[in-house]
Design a protein around this motif. Structure first.
Motif, mmCIF file in Angstrom:
data_model
loop_
_atom_site.group_PDB
_atom_site.id
_atom_site.type_symbol
_atom_site.label_atom_id
_atom_site.label_comp_id
_atom_site.label_asym_id
_atom_site.label_seq_id
_atom_site.Cartn_x
_atom_site.Cartn_y
_atom_site.Cartn_z
ATOM 1 N N LEU A 41 0.837 -1.209 0.000
ATOM 2 C CA LEU A 41 0.000 0.000 0.000
ATOM 3 C C LEU A 41 0.870 1.256 0.000
ATOM 4 C CD1 LEU A 41 -2.886 -1.041 2.431
ATOM 5 C CD2 LEU A 41 -3.033 -0.711 -0.052
ATOM 6 N N ASP A 42 1.939 1.213 0.789
ATOM 7 C CA ASP A 42 2.842 2.371 0.819
ATOM 8 C C ASP A 42 3.530 2.579 -0.524
ATOM 9 O OD1 ASP A 42 2.136 2.942 3.357
ATOM 10 O OD2 ASP A 42 3.933 2.133 4.318
ATOM 11 N N ALA A 43 3.660 1.492 -1.292
ATOM 12 C CA ALA A 43 4.297 1.620 -2.615
ATOM 13 C C ALA A 43 3.280 2.022 -3.681
ATOM 14 C CB ALA A 43 4.964 0.308 -3.000
ATOM 15 N N ASP A 44 2.028 2.274 -3.268
ATOM 16 C CA ASP A 44 0.979 2.721 -4.193
ATOM 17 C C ASP A 44 0.347 1.614 -5.022
ATOM 18 O OD1 ASP A 44 0.398 5.325 -3.720
ATOM 19 O OD2 ASP A 44 1.850 6.145 -5.139
ATOM 20 N N VAL A 45 0.485 0.369 -4.603
ATOM 21 C CA VAL A 45 -0.237 -0.699 -5.298
ATOM 22 C C VAL A 45 -1.723 -0.524 -4.944
ATOM 23 C CG1 VAL A 45 -0.483 -3.190 -5.619
ATOM 24 C CG2 VAL A 45 1.760 -2.224 -5.104
ATOM 25 N N ALA A 46 -2.587 -0.724 -5.927
ATOM 26 C CA ALA A 46 -4.019 -0.473 -5.710
ATOM 27 C C ALA A 46 -4.591 -1.412 -4.639
ATOM 28 C CB ALA A 46 -4.776 -0.645 -7.016
ATOM 29 N N LEU A 47 -5.516 -0.868 -3.863
ATOM 30 C CA LEU A 47 -6.058 -1.600 -2.717
ATOM 31 C C LEU A 47 -6.660 -2.959 -3.096
ATOM 32 C CD1 LEU A 47 -6.704 -1.576 0.305
ATOM 33 C CD2 LEU A 47 -8.804 -0.330 -0.207
ATOM 34 N N ASP A 48 -7.441 -3.001 -4.146
ATOM 35 C CA ASP A 48 -8.063 -4.278 -4.549
ATOM 36 C C ASP A 48 -7.010 -5.322 -4.891
ATOM 37 O OD1 ASP A 48 -10.470 -3.166 -4.237
ATOM 38 O OD2 ASP A 48 -10.976 -3.017 -6.378
ATOM 39 N N VAL A 49 -5.968 -4.857 -5.546
ATOM 40 C CA VAL A 49 -4.889 -5.766 -5.953
ATOM 41 C C VAL A 49 -4.186 -6.293 -4.700
ATOM 42 C CG1 VAL A 49 -2.717 -5.944 -7.253
ATOM 43 C CG2 VAL A 49 -4.603 -4.569 -8.150
ATOM 44 N N ARG A 273 7.651 5.984 -5.647
ATOM 45 C CA ARG A 273 7.102 4.644 -5.467
ATOM 46 C C ARG A 273 6.486 4.160 -6.776
ATOM 47 N NH1 ARG A 273 3.385 6.675 -0.608
ATOM 48 N NH2 ARG A 273 2.692 8.031 -2.288
ATOM 49 N N GLY A 274 6.949 3.048 -7.260
ATOM 50 C CA GLY A 274 6.479 2.579 -8.565
ATOM 51 C C GLY A 274 5.416 1.510 -8.482
ATOM 52 N N GLY A 275 4.899 1.304 -7.283
ATOM 53 C CA GLY A 275 3.989 0.184 -7.069
ATOM 54 C C GLY A 275 2.710 0.240 -7.871
ATOM 55 N N ALA A 276 2.288 1.456 -8.234
ATOM 56 C CA ALA A 276 1.053 1.571 -8.999
ATOM 57 C C ALA A 276 1.165 0.780 -10.291
ATOM 58 C CB ALA A 276 0.764 3.030 -9.296
ATOM 59 N N ALA A 277 2.372 0.778 -10.835
ATOM 60 C CA ALA A 277 2.589 0.049 -12.073
ATOM 61 C C ALA A 277 2.303 -1.441 -11.896
ATOM 62 C CB ALA A 277 4.025 0.253 -12.536
ATOM 63 N N LEU A 278 2.472 -1.909 -10.676
ATOM 64 C CA LEU A 278 2.217 -3.332 -10.419
ATOM 65 C C LEU A 278 0.738 -3.669 -10.547
ATOM 66 C CD1 LEU A 278 4.449 -4.202 -7.337
ATOM 67 C CD2 LEU A 278 5.004 -4.130 -9.749
ATOM 68 N N SER A 279 -0.103 -2.644 -10.435
ATOM 69 C CA SER A 279 -1.535 -2.903 -10.482
ATOM 70 C C SER A 279 -2.057 -3.039 -11.906
ATOM 71 C CB SER A 279 -2.305 -1.747 -9.835
ATOM 72 O OG SER A 279 -1.717 -1.363 -8.619
ATOM 73 N N VAL A 280 -1.314 -2.481 -12.866
ATOM 74 C CA VAL A 280 -1.869 -2.305 -14.205
ATOM 75 C C VAL A 280 -2.209 -3.621 -14.908
ATOM 76 C CG1 VAL A 280 -1.322 -1.436 -16.515
ATOM 77 C CG2 VAL A 280 -0.923 -0.020 -14.536
ATOM 78 N N ALA A 281 -1.296 -4.577 -14.844
ATOM 79 C CA ALA A 281 -1.563 -5.854 -15.515
ATOM 80 C C ALA A 281 -2.754 -6.539 -14.853
ATOM 81 C CB ALA A 281 -0.333 -6.756 -15.460
ATOM 82 N N SER A 282 -2.780 -6.447 -13.538
ATOM 83 C CA SER A 282 -3.828 -7.103 -12.779
ATOM 84 C C SER A 282 -5.199 -6.497 -13.074
ATOM 85 C CB SER A 282 -3.486 -6.938 -11.299
ATOM 86 O OG SER A 282 -4.205 -7.825 -10.545
ATOM 87 N N VAL A 283 -5.244 -5.186 -13.131
ATOM 88 C CA VAL A 283 -6.518 -4.495 -13.309
ATOM 89 C C VAL A 283 -7.043 -4.649 -14.740
ATOM 90 C CG1 VAL A 283 -7.495 -2.165 -13.445
ATOM 91 C CG2 VAL A 283 -6.172 -2.841 -11.455
#
Ligand code: GDP
Length: 314
Positions: A41-49, A273-283
């Motif tokens: 969460l601190d890295a900005d990965v989306a909550l649902d993911v 924080r690049g974590g949001a990018a981790l959400s993209v494939a998943s979403v």
């Protein structure tokens, strides 16, 4: 990878506490999962993911058999690695989709500043390096200087550029001529660029398109019109890894707007924080095909979910 360095440190700390344990209790696992959740969460990965990711890890970690080969901490790391690979790739690790009958048409889409023009040069350079004959097409007629910027990028990469002005292109290698005049219409530029590639036997066409500061319908329609006119083999959605929580919203809008076929993560060299990018494939359920890691032509790599997961956990 700079964009994930804080996440890497935090995850490594989360596992540290498990190392001394001979056998993991449910409380041990829950404690670790809490730390993993906070780090993501601190890295900005989306909550649902984050929710579904940690739920799967918990279920698998609780259900693991005693292994001869791995101690409990190693088993948890292995599970996290596999789940992270899944989040990053949804089980897909595929190469660029080349057309059976060239030219292969690649269209770039994304917000302004995402890194599309820079990527066009990197992709062109990489393709040239692997034996292809790419042509860059400047169909971003929105941003002042976008055409010139692509010409500069093409020149640096040694890849020819088809630009609308007077039908002249900068010559990154051999000189090419335009099939008739072009106008300020990006759809026509894209179409003419593809026609030129057919005529001159360029085997890959990379079309740079306009991006706005925010998602807007006019931009989407223009991108759709270009797509419908040239029927690309790949529509690559370029996303700045530093975009934060907006990544999910933007990716969904482009997914609905142009139904892109793959993702390129750019600016993975950044400090934020690049974590949001981790959400993209998943979403979106679309694979990440490339990563951009700097402003130089060679700061570019083919993306492999399993290798990226291992690097994040390193
Ligand atoms: P476009 O509007 O989508 O075409 O974006 P540009 O390609 O013009 O890139 C916007 C800015 O980001 C430029 O200053 C680029 O040099 C920079 N940029 C692009 N890709 C990367 C990258 O991977 N890392 C870094 N650090 N900067 C990048």
């Amino acid at each position: 990878m700079a964009a994930f360095s804080s996440l890497t440190d935090r995850l490594s700390n989360a596992f540290k506490n498990l190392r001394s344990k001979g056998k993991l209790s449910e409380a041990d696992i829950d404690g670790t999962i809490r730390e993993i959740r906070r780090a993501l969460l601190d890295a900005d990965v989306a909550l649902d993911v984050v929710r579904s990711f940690t739920a799967r890890i918990r279920e698998r970690a609780l259900g693991t058999e005693v292994s001869e080969a791995l101690n409990p901490a190693q088993q948890v790391v292995k599970i996290v690695n596999e789940e992270l690979t899944d989040v990053l790739g949804r089980g897909v690790d595929r190469p660029l989709n080349f057309a059976k009958n060239p030219p292969t048409i690649i269209m770039l889409a994304g917000l302004q500043g995402a890194g599309k023009t820079t990527l066009a040069g990197k992709l062109g350079y990489w393709l040239k390096d692997t034996g292809h004959t790419p042509l860059l097409v400047a169909a971003d007629l929105q941003r002042p200087n976008a055409v010139t910027q692509l010409q500069v990028v093409g020149e640096r990469a040694g890849v020819p550029v088809y630009a609308p002005e007077k039908g002249v292109q900068s010559d990154g290698g051999d000189a090419v001529s335009a099939p008739g005049e072009t106008s300020g219409d990006p759809v026509k530029v894209a179409r003419d660029g593809v026609a030129l590639a057919r005529q001159k036997l360029y085997d890959v066409v990379i079309i740079d398109t306009a991006g706005r500061l925010g998602v807007d319908e006019v931009l989407m329609k223009q991108a759709r019109d270009i797509r419908d006119a040239v029927q690309p083999n790949e529509i690559l959605f370029v996303i700045d890894a530093m975009i934060g929580q907006d990544a999910v919203k933007t990716a969904k809008a482009f997914d609905e707007g142009v139904d892109f076929t793959g993702v390129v993560l750019s600016k993975l060299d950044g400090d934020a924080r690049g974590g949001a990018a981790l959400s993209v494939a998943s979403v979106t359920g679309k694979p990440i095909l490339f990563a951009s890691t700097g402003e130089g032509l060679k700061d570019f790599e083919v993306f492999h979910p399993d290798r990226m997961a291992s690097r994040i956990l390193d």
